[in-house]
Design a protein around this motif. Structure first.
Motif, PDB file in Angstrom:
ATOM      1  N   TRP A  43       0.811  -1.219   0.000  1.00 50.63           N
ATOM      2  CA  TRP A  43       0.000   0.000   0.000  1.00 50.63           C
ATOM      3  C   TRP A  43       0.850   1.278   0.000  1.00 50.63           C
ATOM      4  O   TRP A  43       0.322   2.398   0.147  1.00 50.63           O
ATOM      5  CB  TRP A  43      -0.905   0.018   1.241  1.00 50.63           C
ATOM      6  N   LEU A  75      -4.480   5.327  -0.342  1.00 50.52           N
ATOM      7  CA  LEU A  75      -4.912   5.118   1.043  1.00 50.52           C
ATOM      8  C   LEU A  75      -3.745   5.014   2.005  1.00 50.52           C
ATOM      9  O   LEU A  75      -3.896   5.195   3.218  1.00 50.52           O
ATOM     10  CB  LEU A  75      -5.772   3.848   1.147  1.00 50.52           C
ATOM     11  N   PRO A  84      -2.349   0.245   5.951  1.00 51.02           N
ATOM     12  CA  PRO A  84      -3.604  -0.006   6.675  1.00 51.02           C
ATOM     13  C   PRO A  84      -3.623   0.596   8.057  1.00 51.02           C
ATOM     14  O   PRO A  84      -4.691   0.945   8.570  1.00 51.02           O
ATOM     15  CB  PRO A  84      -3.688  -1.533   6.708  1.00 51.02           C
ATOM     16  N   TRP A 114      -5.404   3.885   8.151  1.00 48.92           N
ATOM     17  CA  TRP A 114      -6.718   4.020   7.497  1.00 48.92           C
ATOM     18  C   TRP A 114      -7.745   4.574   8.474  1.00 48.92           C
ATOM     19  O   TRP A 114      -7.657   4.348   9.700  1.00 48.92           O
ATOM     20  CB  TRP A 114      -7.190   2.669   6.967  1.00 48.92           C
ATOM     21  N   LYS A 137     -11.768   0.675   8.615  1.00 50.54           N
ATOM     22  CA  LYS A 137     -11.372  -0.543   9.353  1.00 50.54           C
ATOM     23  C   LYS A 137     -12.598  -1.287   9.882  1.00 50.54           C
ATOM     24  O   LYS A 137     -12.692  -2.514   9.797  1.00 50.54           O
ATOM     25  CB  LYS A 137     -10.447  -0.167  10.512  1.00 50.54           C
ATOM     26  N   TRP A 159     -14.688   2.209  -1.379  1.00 54.03           N
ATOM     27  CA  TRP A 159     -14.283   3.286  -0.456  1.00 54.03           C
ATOM     28  C   TRP A 159     -13.955   4.566  -1.221  1.00 54.03           C
ATOM     29  O   TRP A 159     -13.253   4.540  -2.232  1.00 54.03           O
ATOM     30  CB  TRP A 159     -13.068   2.847   0.362  1.00 54.03           C
TER      31      TRP A 159
END
Length: 802
Positions: free
Chosen positions: A29, A34, A37, A40, A45, A62
């Motif tokens: 990522w 984004l 994670p 995020w 989540k 999203w």
């Protein structure tokens, strides 16, 4: 992912999420908009955690670009797209169908959820385009301030069901064409007016009309009224018994045409609707006009021939007079044959039937006119005649002058070296017999090709016949089951208790009863659910001569219904969770405020005391809410004792009189013979008070609230699905209020369901009473209708029951 795996802080929402969660964890990522994670948004989540834990096929779009995330159940939907789909815009992944779903996605992102059933989409998930159908919903996902940040899609593919339903529709249309082409005339009449719902081509030809469907019989066919058939139809509909007619005389009166008289064999057979009532009549029959006329003529001729045989010399002498009137006009072909087979004498009927003149017949042996295939049997008959034996009913084909053939039935007797004979033209009769045989063959073909399981049994239950559909279900040949008792065949012998059940049903049908049943049977090919009917089969004289069994395999339909029930359970759980969360939020707010105030040493003591008092009230209400939830779930601890039901009602009645509006008249009608009930007195009082408050609220303008009790017994063998056999105390709370409609009755015991409006009730009163009754081994029953008040019964086990 497994619990043992180490997760980067902030990515705990990926734990135990399966393959799809692992793909998110392992994806790079770093260059994605984004980012990693761990950073995020919480809403993303939370949505992913919920989605990864679901077994429904779900995906999440999203942000404005609808970046795609999905769970394991969604993988088959993606197919070959999956390796490159994660995190990409939804419009790129599903480029081939984006224009089809764009409007729904934009609606969800604008804050409006959408739902569509059986939507057609041409999909590329296996590398090639394919026709598919889907049921799905797009729901908005909001952040704390209410802004829509994502779209959540729940998807279910219905391709197989849609294709199956279309194939079944084609099959039904094909069956309709078969019935329309059947040689037998058929019609379906419904209701007391006997309104036409169906009439095949043979029926329309018979009556000479083509605009029957939708009209009552009296309007469509006024001649039926004049000829006296309406009382017969009314009797069949009222009694539920079939009516059979043979050689019935019916005169059709077509519009603008000449009346035509027909002789019919038919049956008026009632059919039942799903509720078991007689819904209408099926008319099935054959037009035997030609056959009846031929048989009548044949009987007349046979009678004449019997008279001829009783006095042959006189008859031959009379027929020998060529100018005799009978000799001239009779349709029978009369003649005298010599030993060489030449007609020395013949009447005019020979020329009328075969076209040969008397002179021509006298110049050649009669065997010269025989059909080549009949010469051998004719030679054998000739030998019997020459041996002195009379000839009766011998048939052969004779050539006509124009080259055709007619079928003749002969009677001949030897006398003094000659043979006196009579021949009758039975060509039309034989054609009618052949047509009837063809019709019977077609009906047999319909029986064999029906999708229903059809079986014929004798009155004692012996299996006489079964169609191929029924045999295929058990993988047997007809010879392996014919002759056996129906209930001992492989359709039922593999299911415990089923042979006895089927035997009882067959005996009831043999006695004239129409039996319907739904069965779950274990067949050689697996577990199946059948919708079975057993009906008596009536012979031509109206007597019951056998039992017809018909069954439909409804296994797939029951599976679909069970899936629907599971979906409804999930919906009820969602309602319960939402209601509990809403009520507890309201109760926790004053408690948290009191705790904040208690932590402030500078707070005003008087204000602190008031706030603590409010918090205590909220805590008490929360405890009561928990008790009601436990009652509904049948989990609260109960102190069960023997409860004097009449005394309990007197006490509750007095409490209600003192606290309710004076316009509410409270009456207690407790039967002294009511047995003591097993229950928790405090919980019972709470339940009855809740029911009383509901009754009071239903009578805003005043009315009567009745508390009653009685004893009841459930007998072994007729116990309901919720009550065991034994003694019960029944408590009734009845009011004269506004009542409930069917939809409200269905949801009345759901937790947090209320018709009182916001802030006027928790919606747990009835559900608590229902849960308490079930936990004690009883049940709750509601009887209500709009404008007729409500009666609620609590069935509680009696303390003295066995």
């Amino acid at each position: 992912m497994t619990p043992s795996q180490n997760l980067v802080p902030g990515t705990e929402f990926l734990r135990d999420g399966g393959y799809s969660a692992r793909r998110v964890a392992e994806h790079d990522w770093s260059t994605h908009p984004l980012g990693p994670p761990a950073g995020w948004p919480t809403e993303l989540k939370t949505s992913l955690s919920m989605m990864f834990g679901s077994r429904f096929a779900m995906c999440l779009g999203w942000g404005p670009d609808l970046l795609l995330f999905y769970n394991d159940a969604y993988l088959p939907v993606l197919g070959v797209k999956e390796p490159t789909a994660l995190g990409r815009p939804l419009a790129e992944v599903w480029y081939e169908l984006w224009e089809d779903v764009r409007a729904m996605a934009e609606s969800a992102m604008s804050g409006t959820a959408t739902w569509v059933e059986d939507m057609y989409l041409r999909l590329e998930r296996k590398g090639v385009a394919e026709d598919t159908w889907w049921t799905f919903t797009y729901s908005p996902v909001r952040q704390a301030d209410g802004k829509v940040v994502a779209m959540l899609a729940i998807t279910h593919e219905t391709t197989r069901r849609v294709v199956t339903e279309r194939r079944l529709a084609d099959e039904r249309a094909r069956l309709a064409r078969i019935f329309d082409q059947a040689p037998a005339f058929m019609a379906m009449l419904r209701g007391p007016e006997h309104r036409f719902e169906f009439a095949n081509a043979a029926y329309l030809r018979l009556v000479g009309r083509d605009d029957l469907v939708g009209k009552p019989v009296a309007e469509a066919l006024p001649e039926v009224v004049r000829q006296g058939w309406m009382p017969v139809l009314d009797e069949v509909l009222a009694s539920g018994r079939a009516h059979v007619e043979n050689d019935a005389r019916y005169t059709a009166e077509p519009e603008g045409g000449t009346p035509q008289t027909h002789y019919l064999d038919f049956v008026f057979h009632p059919f039942t609707d799903q509720d078991g009532s007689v819904g209408g009549i099926v008319v099935v029959g054959m037009d035997n006009t030609e056959r009846t006329r031929n048989e009548k003529a044949l009987r007349e001729r046979e009678s004449e021939l019997e008279a001829l045989n009783s006095d042959l010399e006189r008859r031959v002498a009379e027929q020998a007079r060529e100018r005799s009137l009978n000799w001239q006009v009779t349709p029978d072909m009369l003649g005298v044959l010599n030993r060489d087979g030449i007609l020395e004498r013949s009447n005019p009927a020979w020329e009328r039937v075969l076209g040969w003149t008397r002179e021509e017949l006298a110049l050649m042996p009669i065997r010269a006119l025989l059909h080549p295939d009949d010469r051998e049997s004719a030679a054998a008959a000739r030998e019997r005649l020459h041996a002195g034996e009379p000839l009766l009913g011998f048939e052969c084909r004779m050539r006509t002058r124009d080259g055709g053939y007619r079928t003749l039935s002969w009677v001949a007797t030897p006398q003094e070296g000659r043979f006196y004979c009579s021949a009758r033209d039975v060509t039309a009769h034989r054609m009618a017999v052949a047509a009837l045989a063809e019709s019977q063959a077609q009906l047999r073909n319909l029986f064999e090709t029906s999708f229903q399981l059809q079986v014929m049994c004798a009155l004692d239950g012996t299996l006489l016949d079964a169609n191929e559909t029924a045999l295929a279900m058990i993988g047997a040949r007809r010879g392996e089951v014919v002759g056996r008792p129906f209930w001992d065949t492989p359709w039922f012998s593999g299911t415990p208790g089923m042979p006895e059940r089927i035997r009882a049903g067959v005996l009831r049908a043999a006695a004239g009863e129409l039996v319907h049943d739904e069965l779950e049977v274990d067949l050689p090919g697996g577990h199946r659910v059948l919708e079975l009917s057993l009906r008596p089969f009536h012979g031509a004289d109206g007597r019951i001569t056998g039992v017809v069994q018909e069954a439909i395999d409804i296994t797939q339909r029951r599976t679909a219904e069970e899936a629907l029930r599971q979906s409804q359970k999930l919906e009820a759980m969602g309602q319960l969770t939402g209601g509990v969360a809403h009520d507890f939020n309201n109760l926790l707010a004053p408690i948290m405020a009191a705790l904040d105030l208690a932590a402030d040493p500078q707070a005003n003591p008087e204000r602190r005391a008031r706030t603590v008092a409010v918090a205590q009230q909220s805590a008490e209400r929360a405890a009561m809410l928990v008790q009601r939830l436990l009652a509904f779930a049948r989990k609260q601890p109960l102190q069960t004792v023997e409860v004097d039901v009449p005394a309990l009602l007197e006490g509750i009645g007095g409490l209600m009189r003192s606290s309710f509006d004076p316009r509410i008249r409270v009456e207690v009608d407790a039967d002294p013979g009511t047995p003591p009930a097993v229950g928790d007195r405090n919980q019972l009082e709470m339940a009855l008070l809740n029911l009383g408050v509901n009754a009071r609220d239903a009578m805003s303008e005043g009315g009567t609230l009745t508390l009653a009790s009685r004893g009841a017994e459930i007998v072994d063998g007729i116990a309901s699905s919720t009550l065991r056999p034994g003694q019960y105390a029944v408590i009734t709370v009845a009011d004269t209020g506004v009542g409930m409609d069917a939809a409200t009755r269905e949801r009345a015991i759901e937790p947090f369901f209320s018709t009182k409006g916001i802030g006027k009730g928790t919606g747990l009163g009835l559900s608590m009473a229902h849960g308490l009754a079930l936990q004690l081994g009883g049940c709750l029953h509601i009887d209500s209708a709009p404008g007729e008040g409500t009666m609620i019964e609590l069935w509680l086990p009696a303390a003295s029951r066995p």
